[in-house]
Design a protein around this motif. Structure first.
Motif, PDB file in Angstrom:
ATOM      1  N   PHE A 261      20.320 -58.705-100.328  1.00 52.21           N
ATOM      2  CA  PHE A 261      20.166 -59.845 -99.389  1.00 52.21           C
ATOM      3  C   PHE A 261      20.392 -61.051 -99.907  1.00 52.21           C
ATOM      4  CE2 PHE A 261      18.089 -61.569 -95.353  1.00 52.21           C
ATOM      5  CZ  PHE A 261      17.826 -62.810 -95.736  1.00 52.21           C
ATOM      6  N   SER A 262      21.467 -61.888 -99.300  1.00 54.33           N
ATOM      7  CA  SER A 262      21.937 -63.006 -99.680  1.00 54.33           C
ATOM      8  C   SER A 262      21.831 -64.096 -98.310  1.00 54.33           C
ATOM      9  CB  SER A 262      23.319 -63.172-100.241  1.00 54.33           C
ATOM     10  OG  SER A 262      23.833 -62.339-101.237  1.00 54.33           O
ATOM     11  N   GLY A 263      21.009 -65.109 -98.694  1.00 59.62           N
ATOM     12  CA  GLY A 263      20.714 -66.194 -97.987  1.00 59.62           C
ATOM     13  C   GLY A 263      19.325 -66.527 -97.764  1.00 59.62           C
ATOM     14  N   ARG A 264      18.822 -67.068 -96.824  1.00 65.29           N
ATOM     15  CA  ARG A 264      17.409 -67.612 -96.867  1.00 65.29           C
ATOM     16  C   ARG A 264      16.540 -66.661 -96.011  1.00 65.29           C
ATOM     17  NH1 ARG A 264      16.347 -72.990 -98.231  1.00 65.29           N
ATOM     18  NH2 ARG A 264      18.278 -74.021 -98.699  1.00 65.29           N
ATOM     19  N   GLY A 265      15.354 -66.695 -96.540  1.00 64.98           N
ATOM     20  CA  GLY A 265      14.273 -65.762 -95.579  1.00 64.98           C
ATOM     21  C   GLY A 265      14.108 -64.437 -95.643  1.00 64.98           C
ATOM     22  N   PHE A 266      14.269 -63.776 -96.786  1.00 63.69           N
ATOM     23  CA  PHE A 266      14.157 -62.369 -97.035  1.00 63.69           C
ATOM     24  C   PHE A 266      12.993 -62.038 -96.377  1.00 63.69           C
ATOM     25  CE2 PHE A 266      15.348 -58.328 -97.941  1.00 63.69           C
ATOM     26  CZ  PHE A 266      14.713 -57.530 -98.777  1.00 63.69           C
ATOM     27  N   GLY A 267      12.131 -62.564 -96.852  1.00 67.30           N
ATOM     28  CA  GLY A 267      10.479 -62.157 -96.946  1.00 67.30           C
ATOM     29  C   GLY A 267      10.072 -62.305 -95.172  1.00 67.30           C
ATOM     30  N   ALA A 268      11.045 -62.880 -94.420  1.00 71.38           N
ATOM     31  CA  ALA A 268      10.523 -63.021 -92.906  1.00 71.38           C
ATOM     32  C   ALA A 268      11.315 -61.893 -92.212  1.00 71.38           C
ATOM     33  CB  ALA A 268      11.176 -64.247 -92.513  1.00 71.38           C
ATOM     34  N   TYR A 269      12.124 -61.165 -92.585  1.00 70.53           N
ATOM     35  CA  TYR A 269      12.512 -59.993 -91.982  1.00 70.53           C
ATOM     36  C   TYR A 269      11.925 -58.557 -92.365  1.00 70.53           C
ATOM     37  CZ  TYR A 269      16.237 -63.660 -91.088  1.00 70.53           C
ATOM     38  OH  TYR A 269      16.847 -64.776 -90.879  1.00 70.53           O
ATOM     39  N   SER A 270      11.850 -57.921 -91.130  1.00 71.17           N
ATOM     40  CA  SER A 270      11.557 -56.396 -91.487  1.00 71.17           C
ATOM     41  C   SER A 270      12.943 -55.865 -91.755  1.00 71.17           C
ATOM     42  CB  SER A 270      10.857 -55.945 -90.303  1.00 71.17           C
ATOM     43  OG  SER A 270      11.880 -55.985 -89.115  1.00 71.17           O
ATOM     44  N   MET A 271      13.103 -54.926 -92.714  1.00 71.32           N
ATOM     45  CA  MET A 271      14.183 -54.202 -93.053  1.00 71.32           C
ATOM     46  C   MET A 271      14.236 -52.976 -92.693  1.00 71.32           C
ATOM     47  SD  MET A 271      15.823 -56.878 -94.179  1.00 71.32           S
ATOM     48  CE  MET A 271      17.240 -55.945 -94.889  1.00 71.32           C
ATOM     49  N   HIS A 272      15.520 -52.198 -92.522  1.00 71.57           N
ATOM     50  CA  HIS A 272      15.733 -51.034 -92.280  1.00 71.57           C
ATOM     51  C   HIS A 272      16.767 -50.074 -92.970  1.00 71.57           C
ATOM     52  CE1 HIS A 272      13.664 -53.413 -88.979  1.00 71.57           C
ATOM     53  NE2 HIS A 272      13.157 -52.373 -88.590  1.00 71.57           N
ATOM     54  N   TRP A 273      16.797 -48.821 -92.866  1.00 71.87           N
ATOM     55  CA  TRP A 273      17.924 -48.229 -93.220  1.00 71.87           C
ATOM     56  C   TRP A 273      18.305 -47.161 -92.140  1.00 71.87           C
ATOM     57  CZ3 TRP A 273      20.340 -48.684 -97.812  1.00 71.87           C
ATOM     58  CH2 TRP A 273      19.674 -49.309 -99.004  1.00 71.87           C
ATOM     59  N   PHE A 274      19.634 -47.193 -91.919  1.00 72.63           N
ATOM     60  CA  PHE A 274      20.085 -46.256 -90.804  1.00 72.63           C
ATOM     61  C   PHE A 274      21.311 -45.243 -91.701  1.00 72.63           C
ATOM     62  CE2 PHE A 274      18.461 -47.840 -86.907  1.00 72.63           C
ATOM     63  CZ  PHE A 274      18.135 -49.028 -87.300  1.00 72.63           C
ATOM     64  N   ARG A 275      21.809 -44.294 -91.308  1.00 75.95           N
ATOM     65  CA  ARG A 275      22.851 -43.493 -91.835  1.00 75.95           C
ATOM     66  C   ARG A 275      23.585 -42.895 -90.735  1.00 75.95           C
ATOM     67  NH1 ARG A 275      19.584 -37.993 -94.406  1.00 75.95           N
ATOM     68  NH2 ARG A 275      19.050 -37.186 -92.392  1.00 75.95           N
ATOM     69  N   GLN A 276      24.834 -42.675 -91.091  1.00 83.16           N
ATOM     70  CA  GLN A 276      26.015 -42.275 -90.053  1.00 83.16           C
ATOM     71  C   GLN A 276      26.648 -41.096 -90.871  1.00 83.16           C
ATOM     72  OE1 GLN A 276      28.693 -44.957 -88.436  1.00 83.16           O
ATOM     73  NE2 GLN A 276      28.852 -43.662 -86.743  1.00 83.16           N
ATOM     74  N   PRO A 277      26.250 -39.878 -90.754  1.00 82.05           N
ATOM     75  CA  PRO A 277      26.890 -38.744 -90.867  1.00 82.05           C
ATOM     76  C   PRO A 277      28.230 -38.501 -90.487  1.00 82.05           C
ATOM     77  CG  PRO A 277      24.968 -38.113 -90.298  1.00 82.05           C
ATOM     78  CD  PRO A 277      25.388 -39.459 -89.787  1.00 82.05           C
ATOM     79  N   PRO A 278      29.571 -38.051 -91.278  1.00 77.81           N
ATOM     80  CA  PRO A 278      30.713 -38.024 -90.588  1.00 77.81           C
ATOM     81  C   PRO A 278      31.051 -37.468 -89.214  1.00 77.81           C
ATOM     82  CG  PRO A 278      30.780 -37.217 -93.186  1.00 77.81           C
ATOM     83  CD  PRO A 278      29.137 -37.520 -92.569  1.00 77.81           C
ATOM     84  N   GLY A 279      31.426 -38.223 -88.383  1.00 75.22           N
ATOM     85  CA  GLY A 279      31.646 -37.467 -87.074  1.00 75.22           C
ATOM     86  C   GLY A 279      30.463 -37.794 -86.041  1.00 75.22           C
ATOM     87  N   LYS A 280      29.240 -38.331 -86.521  1.00 72.52           N
ATOM     88  CA  LYS A 280      28.192 -38.308 -85.836  1.00 72.52           C
ATOM     89  C   LYS A 280      27.614 -39.942 -85.455  1.00 72.52           C
ATOM     90  CE  LYS A 280      26.599 -33.826 -87.241  1.00 72.52           C
ATOM     91  NZ  LYS A 280      25.358 -32.912 -87.994  1.00 72.52           N
ATOM     92  N   GLU A 281      26.708 -40.074 -84.606  1.00 77.89           N
ATOM     93  CA  GLU A 281      26.263 -41.206 -84.499  1.00 77.89           C
ATOM     94  C   GLU A 281      25.312 -41.814 -85.737  1.00 77.89           C
ATOM     95  OE1 GLU A 281      26.046 -40.996 -79.654  1.00 77.89           O
ATOM     96  OE2 GLU A 281      23.998 -41.231 -80.816  1.00 77.89           O
ATOM     97  N   ARG A 282      25.174 -43.111 -85.602  1.00 81.23           N
ATOM     98  CA  ARG A 282      24.347 -43.877 -86.400  1.00 81.23           C
ATOM     99  C   ARG A 282      22.804 -43.508 -86.021  1.00 81.23           C
ATOM    100  NH1 ARG A 282      26.012 -49.438 -88.398  1.00 81.23           N
ATOM    101  NH2 ARG A 282      25.336 -49.986 -86.230  1.00 81.23           N
ATOM    102  N   THR A 283      21.984 -43.166 -87.154  1.00 76.32           N
ATOM    103  CA  THR A 283      20.402 -42.916 -86.804  1.00 76.32           C
ATOM    104  C   THR A 283      19.706 -43.769 -87.646  1.00 76.32           C
ATOM    105  OG1 THR A 283      20.224 -40.995 -87.920  1.00 76.32           O
ATOM    106  CG2 THR A 283      21.005 -40.918 -85.639  1.00 76.32           C
ATOM    107  N   PHE A 284      18.329 -44.083 -87.197  1.00 69.52           N
ATOM    108  CA  PHE A 284      17.432 -44.523 -88.113  1.00 69.52           C
ATOM    109  C   PHE A 284      16.967 -43.535 -89.179  1.00 69.52           C
ATOM    110  CE2 PHE A 284      13.665 -46.843 -89.043  1.00 69.52           C
ATOM    111  CZ  PHE A 284      12.778 -46.119 -89.171  1.00 69.52           C
ATOM    112  N   VAL A 285      16.613 -44.328 -90.392  1.00 67.70           N
ATOM    113  CA  VAL A 285      15.945 -43.423 -91.395  1.00 67.70           C
ATOM    114  C   VAL A 285      14.794 -43.904 -91.951  1.00 67.70           C
ATOM    115  CG1 VAL A 285      16.620 -42.735 -93.873  1.00 67.70           C
ATOM    116  CG2 VAL A 285      18.426 -42.908 -92.343  1.00 67.70           C
ATOM    117  N   ALA A 286      14.585 -45.355 -92.041  1.00 68.96           N
ATOM    118  CA  ALA A 286      13.424 -45.709 -92.627  1.00 68.96           C
ATOM    119  C   ALA A 286      13.352 -47.162 -92.184  1.00 68.96           C
ATOM    120  CB  ALA A 286      13.224 -45.413 -93.980  1.00 68.96           C
TER     121      ALA A 286
END
Length: 123
Positions: A24-49
């Motif tokens: 993360f570059s910028g201010r306030g990293f600790g103020a944001y909840s963070m997430h991982w998503f993934r997108q398999p080939p030819g499919k929609e992006r989905t939540f991971v964590a």
């Protein structure tokens, strides 16, 4: 201006492990909840964590509980995703995203995204 840069992707054999990072570059990293998503080939992006601002609360896609672990180091402004026992179905572009709200399992409210890192799992 906030920027996210993922790294750690690559080609790995099934059964192996990877640790993805999101810087993360910028201010306030600790103020944001963070997430991982993934997108398999030819499919929609989905939540991971997702992880709360302080790192004490995490959420995972139900089907992947146990193989995925997300963590964060607020001092280093970095988010991590450890993936164990990789399977071919894990082949995808992995994105990190953040929002100034509690963690969520959808893309709603995400304020910024990285460009992704590609994970390819070979059988």
């Amino acid at each position: 201006q906030v920027q996210l840069v993922e790294s750690g992707g690559g080609l790995v054999q099934a059964g192996g492990s990877l640790r993805l990072s999101c810087r993360f570059s910028g201010r306030g990293f600790g103020a944001y909840s963070m997430h991982w998503f993934r997108q398999p080939p030819g499919k929609e992006r989905t939540f991971v964590a997702g992880i709360s601002t302080g790192g004490k609360q995490t959420l995972y896609q139900d089907s992947e509980k146990g193989r995925f672990t997300t963590s964060r180091d607020n001092a280093k402004h970095t988010l991590y995703l450890q993936i164990n026992s990789l399977q071919t179905k894990d082949t995808a572009v992995y994105y990190c995203a953040g929002r100034r709200m509690p963690i969520a399992t959808t893309e709603n409210g995400m304020q910024f995204w990285g460009k992704g890192t590609l994970v390819t799992v070979s059988s």
